[in-house]
Design a protein around this motif. Structure first.
Motif, PDB file in Angstrom:
ATOM      1  N   PHE A  70       0.807  -1.219   0.000  1.00 54.26           N
ATOM      2  CA  PHE A  70       0.000   0.000   0.000  1.00 54.26           C
ATOM      3  C   PHE A  70       0.844   1.275   0.000  1.00 54.26           C
ATOM      4  N   PHE A  71       2.118   1.179   0.369  1.00 49.38           N
ATOM      5  CA  PHE A  71       2.978   2.363   0.418  1.00 49.38           C
ATOM      6  C   PHE A  71       3.517   2.744  -0.963  1.00 49.38           C
ATOM      7  N   ASN A  72       3.440   1.834  -1.911  1.00 48.03           N
ATOM      8  CA  ASN A  72       4.085   2.023  -3.214  1.00 48.03           C
ATOM      9  C   ASN A  72       3.218   2.873  -4.140  1.00 48.03           C
ATOM     10  N   ASP A  73       3.598   4.148  -4.303  1.00 47.85           N
ATOM     11  CA  ASP A  73       2.782   5.051  -5.108  1.00 47.85           C
ATOM     12  C   ASP A  73       2.968   4.853  -6.602  1.00 47.85           C
ATOM     13  N   THR A  74       3.815   3.919  -7.008  1.00 45.94           N
ATOM     14  CA  THR A  74       3.948   3.592  -8.434  1.00 45.94           C
ATOM     15  C   THR A  74       3.019   2.446  -8.826  1.00 45.94           C
ATOM     16  N   ARG A  75       2.263   1.934  -7.862  1.00 45.64           N
ATOM     17  CA  ARG A  75       1.331   0.842  -8.142  1.00 45.64           C
ATOM     18  C   ARG A  75      -0.080   1.271  -7.741  1.00 45.64           C
ATOM     19  N   PRO A  76      -0.779   1.996  -8.612  1.00 44.30           N
ATOM     20  CA  PRO A  76      -2.088   2.552  -8.253  1.00 44.30           C
ATOM     21  C   PRO A  76      -3.119   1.507  -7.865  1.00 44.30           C
ATOM     22  N   GLU A  77      -2.918   0.264  -8.313  1.00 40.41           N
ATOM     23  CA  GLU A  77      -3.897  -0.776  -7.984  1.00 40.41           C
ATOM     24  C   GLU A  77      -3.877  -1.157  -6.508  1.00 40.41           C
ATOM     25  N   VAL A  78      -2.800  -0.827  -5.798  1.00 41.28           N
ATOM     26  CA  VAL A  78      -2.712  -1.164  -4.372  1.00 41.28           C
ATOM     27  C   VAL A  78      -2.374   0.037  -3.502  1.00 41.28           C
ATOM     28  N   HIS A  79      -1.892   1.126  -4.106  1.00 43.92           N
ATOM     29  CA  HIS A  79      -1.467   2.289  -3.313  1.00 43.92           C
ATOM     30  C   HIS A  79      -2.638   2.877  -2.534  1.00 43.92           C
ATOM     31  N   SER A  80      -2.390   3.149  -1.255  1.00 48.22           N
ATOM     32  CA  SER A  80      -3.396   3.761  -0.390  1.00 48.22           C
ATOM     33  C   SER A  80      -2.793   5.044   0.188  1.00 48.22           C
ATOM     34  N   PRO A  81      -3.042   6.185  -0.438  1.00 46.23           N
ATOM     35  CA  PRO A  81      -2.357   7.420  -0.055  1.00 46.23           C
ATOM     36  C   PRO A  81      -2.477   7.786   1.418  1.00 46.23           C
ATOM     37  N   GLU A  82      -3.665   7.706   1.977  1.00 49.75           N
ATOM     38  CA  GLU A  82      -3.834   8.113   3.371  1.00 49.75           C
ATOM     39  C   GLU A  82      -3.092   7.170   4.316  1.00 49.75           C
ATOM     40  N   ASN A  83      -3.186   5.875   4.058  1.00 48.57           N
ATOM     41  CA  ASN A  83      -2.450   4.928   4.896  1.00 48.57           C
ATOM     42  C   ASN A  83      -0.944   5.098   4.721  1.00 48.57           C
ATOM     43  N   ALA A  84      -0.508   5.380   3.509  1.00 51.14           N
ATOM     44  CA  ALA A  84       0.917   5.611   3.266  1.00 51.14           C
ATOM     45  C   ALA A  84       1.403   6.839   4.028  1.00 51.14           C
ATOM     46  N   ARG A  85       0.611   7.913   4.021  1.00 54.71           N
ATOM     47  CA  ARG A  85       0.988   9.118   4.768  1.00 54.71           C
ATOM     48  C   ARG A  85       1.097   8.827   6.258  1.00 54.71           C
ATOM     49  N   GLN A  86       0.145   8.070   6.777  1.00 49.72           N
ATOM     50  CA  GLN A  86       0.169   7.751   8.202  1.00 49.72           C
ATOM     51  C   GLN A  86       1.370   6.885   8.552  1.00 49.72           C
ATOM     52  N   ALA A  87       1.664   5.893   7.702  1.00 45.59           N
ATOM     53  CA  ALA A  87       2.810   5.019   7.949  1.00 45.59           C
ATOM     54  C   ALA A  87       4.121   5.800   7.875  1.00 45.59           C
ATOM     55  N   TRP A  88       4.201   6.738   6.934  1.00 47.93           N
ATOM     56  CA  TRP A  88       5.417   7.551   6.804  1.00 47.93           C
ATOM     57  C   TRP A  88       5.631   8.410   8.049  1.00 47.93           C
ATOM     58  N   LYS A  89       4.571   9.075   8.517  1.00 46.08           N
ATOM     59  CA  LYS A  89       4.702   9.909   9.711  1.00 46.08           C
ATOM     60  C   LYS A  89       5.129   9.076  10.915  1.00 46.08           C
ATOM     61  N   ARG A  90       4.512   7.922  11.068  1.00 45.82           N
ATOM     62  CA  ARG A  90       4.887   7.058  12.182  1.00 45.82           C
ATOM     63  C   ARG A  90       6.348   6.634  12.075  1.00 45.82           C
ATOM     64  N   THR A  91       6.786   6.342  10.851  1.00 51.80           N
ATOM     65  CA  THR A  91       8.168   5.910  10.637  1.00 51.80           C
ATOM     66  C   THR A  91       9.149   7.021  10.972  1.00 51.80           C
TER      67      THR A  91
END
Length: 239
Positions: free
Chosen positions: A209-230
Motif C-alpha cells: 500500500f505504500f508504493n505510489d507507483t502501483r495505483p492498484e494497491v497504493h493507499s495514499p492516506e495509509n501511506a501518509r500515516q505510515a510515513w509519519k509514524r516511521t
C-alpha cells in the motif's frame, strides 16, 4: 543453504559497485552496492533501505525523502543494478539472490553508516516486502542496530526473531496473502514474549500500500500515516 541461512562470518564482500548517482563513501566502496540519499552523506543517524523490486526510482525517492528529514541514508542494491516492474521477474530475481552475501552487504552498509557518523552514531534498517523480511533478519544478525522498520515483510520460521534487540516498528496490511493477519499476529506475539520492543500497525489496505507507483494497491492516506509514524519513530530511536 536455506534462503535465510546466514553464515557465521559477516565479513564484507569484495564485488565492485557500479557507478552511482550520488557517490558512495570510501568505506562502502568494494563492499556494498547501492545509492546514497541526496543529502550527500551529511553527519547524522543512519538508515538503510531494501526492496523486492530492486533499487528502482521509487526506493531512491524514499531514500531522498528520508534524507530530507535529517538522516544519512543508503539504499542497498542487493540486485546489483537490476530492477523490474514485473512481479514474475521480481520473483526470479529473489530466487537468484544469495541471501548470505546479501546479509553481508547489508551489514557492510550499516557498519559504514556507523563509521561515517562517528562514535555514538545510531543506525536503523527499513525495508518493503522482501526487504521487510530482510529488515527483521538484519535485526537478528546485527545486534548493534538501534531500530528496525519492516513494511509488510516476514522472514520464515527458520529465522529466530527472538534474538532481535532493537525496537521494531512494523507496518502491515489487513489484506495480504503473504503477510496474512494470522502470521502478523504470530510474529507480534513471538516478539513480545521474547521482550523485544515491538509496535505493530495494521492498515485497512492491501500489500504494498505504500508504493505510489502501483495505483492498484497504493493507499495514499495509509501511506501518509505510515510515513509519519516511521519518521517519528526514527527520530525517537536515532535522534
Amino acid at each position: 543453504m536455506n534462503a535465510f541461512d546466514i553464515p557465521a562470518s559477516t565479513s564484507r564482500g569484495t564485488s565492485r559497485p557500479r557507478d552511482q548517482a550520488t557517490p558512495l563513501p570510501p568505506s562502502l566502496k568494494g563492499c556494498a552496492h547501492g545509492r546514497a540519499g541526496k543529502a550527500d552523506w551529511q553527519a547524522g543517524p543512519g538508515t538503510g533501505w531494501l526492496s523486492w523490486w530492486g533499487l528502482n526510482a521509487h526506493i531512491q525517492g524514499i531514500a531522498d525523502r528520508l534524507a530530507k528529514e535529517g538522516f544519512t541514508v543508503f539504499a542497498v542494491d542487493l540486485y546489483h543494478g537490476r530492477t523490474t516492474k514485473d512481479a514474475a521477474e521480481a520473483d526470479r530475481l529473489l530466487a537468484q539472490l544469495d541471501w548470505g552475501k546479501a546479509s553481508e552487504e547489508l551489514r557492510a552498509a550499516t557498519d559504514a553508516l556507523r563509521e561515517r557518523g562517528g562514535p555514538g552514531t545510531k543506525v536503523a534498517v527499513l525495508g518493503f516486502c522482501m526487504g521487510g523480511a530482510l529488515t527483521l533478519l538484519a535485526g537478528v544478525t546485527d545486534p548493534q542496530l538501534d531500530a528496525v522498520v519492516p513494511f509488510y515483510g516476514i522472514p520464515p520460521e527458520t529465522v529466530d526473531v527472538t534474538r532481535i534487540r532493537a525496537p521494531v516498528l512494523g507496518h502491515f496490511a489487513k489484506n495480504d496473502d503473504w503477510c496474512t493477519p494470522d502470521r502478523v499476529d504470530a510474529l507480534e506475539q513471538k516478539l513480545k514474549r521474547a521482550h523485544v520492543p515491538a509496535e505493530f500497525h495494521r492498515y485497512d489496505a492491501s500489500h504494498a500500500f505504500f508504493n505510489d507507483t502501483r495505483p492498484e494497491v497504493h493507499s495514499p492516506e495509509n501511506a501518509r500515516q505510515a510515513w509519519k509514524r516511521t519518521v517519528d519513530f526514527l527520530h525517537a530511536k536515532l535522534g
